[in-house]
Scaffold this motif. Structure first.
Motif, PDB file in Angstrom:
ATOM      1  N   GLU A   1      15.620  -9.926   7.777  1.00 44.38           N
ATOM      2  CA  GLU A   1      15.782 -10.310   6.533  1.00 44.38           C
ATOM      3  C   GLU A   1      14.000 -10.211   5.722  1.00 44.38           C
ATOM      4  N   ARG A   2      13.561 -11.205   6.543  1.00 44.55           N
ATOM      5  CA  ARG A   2      12.024 -11.789   6.022  1.00 44.55           C
ATOM      6  C   ARG A   2      11.339 -10.384   6.436  1.00 44.55           C
ATOM      7  N   ARG A   3      11.406  -9.536   7.703  1.00 45.26           N
ATOM      8  CA  ARG A   3      10.811  -8.634   7.870  1.00 45.26           C
ATOM      9  C   ARG A   3      10.837  -7.862   6.849  1.00 45.26           C
ATOM     10  N   GLN A   4      12.051  -7.426   6.580  1.00 45.94           N
ATOM     11  CA  GLN A   4      12.756  -6.548   5.285  1.00 45.94           C
ATOM     12  C   GLN A   4      12.150  -6.956   4.364  1.00 45.94           C
ATOM     13  N   ARG A   5      12.019  -7.817   3.704  1.00 39.95           N
ATOM     14  CA  ARG A   5      11.045  -8.383   2.451  1.00 39.95           C
ATOM     15  C   ARG A   5       9.939  -8.045   2.735  1.00 39.95           C
ATOM     16  N   ALA A   6       9.059  -8.612   3.978  1.00 41.09           N
ATOM     17  CA  ALA A   6       7.826  -8.251   4.227  1.00 41.09           C
ATOM     18  C   ALA A   6       6.862  -6.654   3.839  1.00 41.09           C
TER      19      ALA A   6
ATOM     20  N   ARG B   1       9.325  -4.702   2.516  1.00 39.20           N
ATOM     21  CA  ARG B   1       9.237  -4.242   1.022  1.00 39.20           C
ATOM     22  C   ARG B   1       7.710  -4.577   0.221  1.00 39.20           C
ATOM     23  N   ARG B   2       7.753  -5.792   0.117  1.00 41.35           N
ATOM     24  CA  ARG B   2       6.394  -5.828  -0.472  1.00 41.35           C
ATOM     25  C   ARG B   2       4.916  -5.512   0.059  1.00 41.35           C
ATOM     26  N   SER B   3       4.488  -4.891   1.205  1.00 39.72           N
ATOM     27  CA  SER B   3       3.950  -4.129   1.641  1.00 39.72           C
ATOM     28  C   SER B   3       4.159  -2.985   0.787  1.00 39.72           C
TER      29      SER B   3
ATOM     30  N   SER C   1       5.011  -1.952  -1.389  1.00 46.23           N
ATOM     31  CA  SER C   1       5.003  -1.932  -2.644  1.00 46.23           C
ATOM     32  C   SER C   1       3.280  -2.277  -3.454  1.00 46.23           C
TER      33      SER C   1
END
Length: 305
Positions: free
Chosen positions: A16-21, A23-25, A27
């Motif tokens: 989940e942390r990789r997915q958030r990273a 998505r943030r990248s 964006s």
């Protein structure tokens, strides 16, 4: 069951942390207009290379199959891009040439990135005499002019696609090695690395869990900037007659056009399209690399912030 749940918990959190990273990248990347333009251009060329058998005729790459075609025909007489001095359609050469140019660029970059990353991580992590030897080796490769060295190696190994990839790969790694070494020297001084060592972690554990994950963003960003250099190198070597004569690439097209006297005959439709394609792909990778570097390099990210 409890042990499986305990193991699955950290893995799920890490995922989940990789997915958030990601998505943030993504964006942040979408806000970079130049990076998006480069990505669109690159996707177009990749699709052309992948769909080459569907949008071009591979048989037309051989002069024995184009004897009925007019020679030196401009696009107005032979759509869409005219023919060369042997009657081969320039369009088919351009489409299939994208495959070779992109293949050489990506494959040579992989070799350079792997060598550079290994050398940089080993030199920065272990230090001492190993750092001195690897740093001097990297500087030695940087001091020697790249093109003459590549020409000598290509002439010794012989004109083939594999040799061109190897030559470009083994002469393009020093810059990556020095960048990775500097990043490793910075990362290994951080508190969480010291804490891991104090808890008894081995050198391999520290390198795999703390060093490599922190240098990989820089590796990825540097890879996108190395691909255009590899493509330009292949174009240069092919233009000098050191490319694979059995494979059509944009550099090979430029070499054949120059040798056949396309400039004197003002046959712009033969040499201009491959030249523009080289420029477009190199520019696309450069724009993507600059955008990724600004997102993934922590030093540049801090400056932006």
């Amino acid at each position: 069951m409890s042990s499986q749940a305990t193991t699955a918990g950290p893995r799920r959190l890490a995922w989940e942390r990789r997915q958030r990273a990601f998505r943030r990248s993504w964006s942040e990347y979408r806000r970079d207009r130049e990076g998006l333009i480069g990505l669109v251009v690159l996707v177009v060329f990749v699709l052309v290379a992948l769909l080459a058998p569907l949008i071009a005729d591979v048989d037309d790459l051989r002069a024995v199959n184009t004897t009925d075609n007019p020679v030196w025909a401009p696009p107005s007489d032979f759509a869409p891009l005219g023919t060369d001095s042997l009657g081969r359609p320039v369009y088919d050469q351009l489409v299939y040439g994208s495959r070779i140019s992109l293949l050489v660029g990506v494959a040579a970059t992989l070799i350079a990135i792997v060598i550079g990353t290994v050398v940089g991580v080993l030199a920065g992590f272990f230090g001492g005499w190993l750092d001195s030897v690897l740093a001097r080796l990297s500087e030695w490769f940087l001091v020697i002019p790249f093109i003459p060295l590549a020409i000598v190696l290509a002439a010794i190994l012989g004109p083939s696609l594999r040799n061109i990839i190897v030559v470009i790969g083994i002469t393009s790694w020093p810059t990556t090695a020095l960048l990775i070494r500097a990043q490793v020297l910075s990362v290994k001084q951080r508190l969480y690395v010291d804490r891991s060592r104090a808890l008894g972690a081995s050198g391999g554990h520290v390198m795999g869990r703390h060093i490599l994950p922190n240098v990989m963003p820089l590796v990825i960003a540097n890879a996108t900037l190395t691909v255009p250099i590899a493509i330009l190198s292949e174009t240069t070597l092919a233009f000098l007659g050191l490319g694979d004569p059995l494979q059509v690439s944009w550099g090979q097209m430029l070499d054949e056009a120059f040798s056949a006297g396309a400039l004197g005959r003002e046959a712009w439709w033969w040499y201009l399209p491959p030249g523009l394609c080289v420029i477009a792909v190199v520019l696309a990778f450069t724009l993507i690399g600059r955008a990724l570097e600004g997102i993934l390099d922590p030093r540049l990210r801090e400056r932006r912030g």
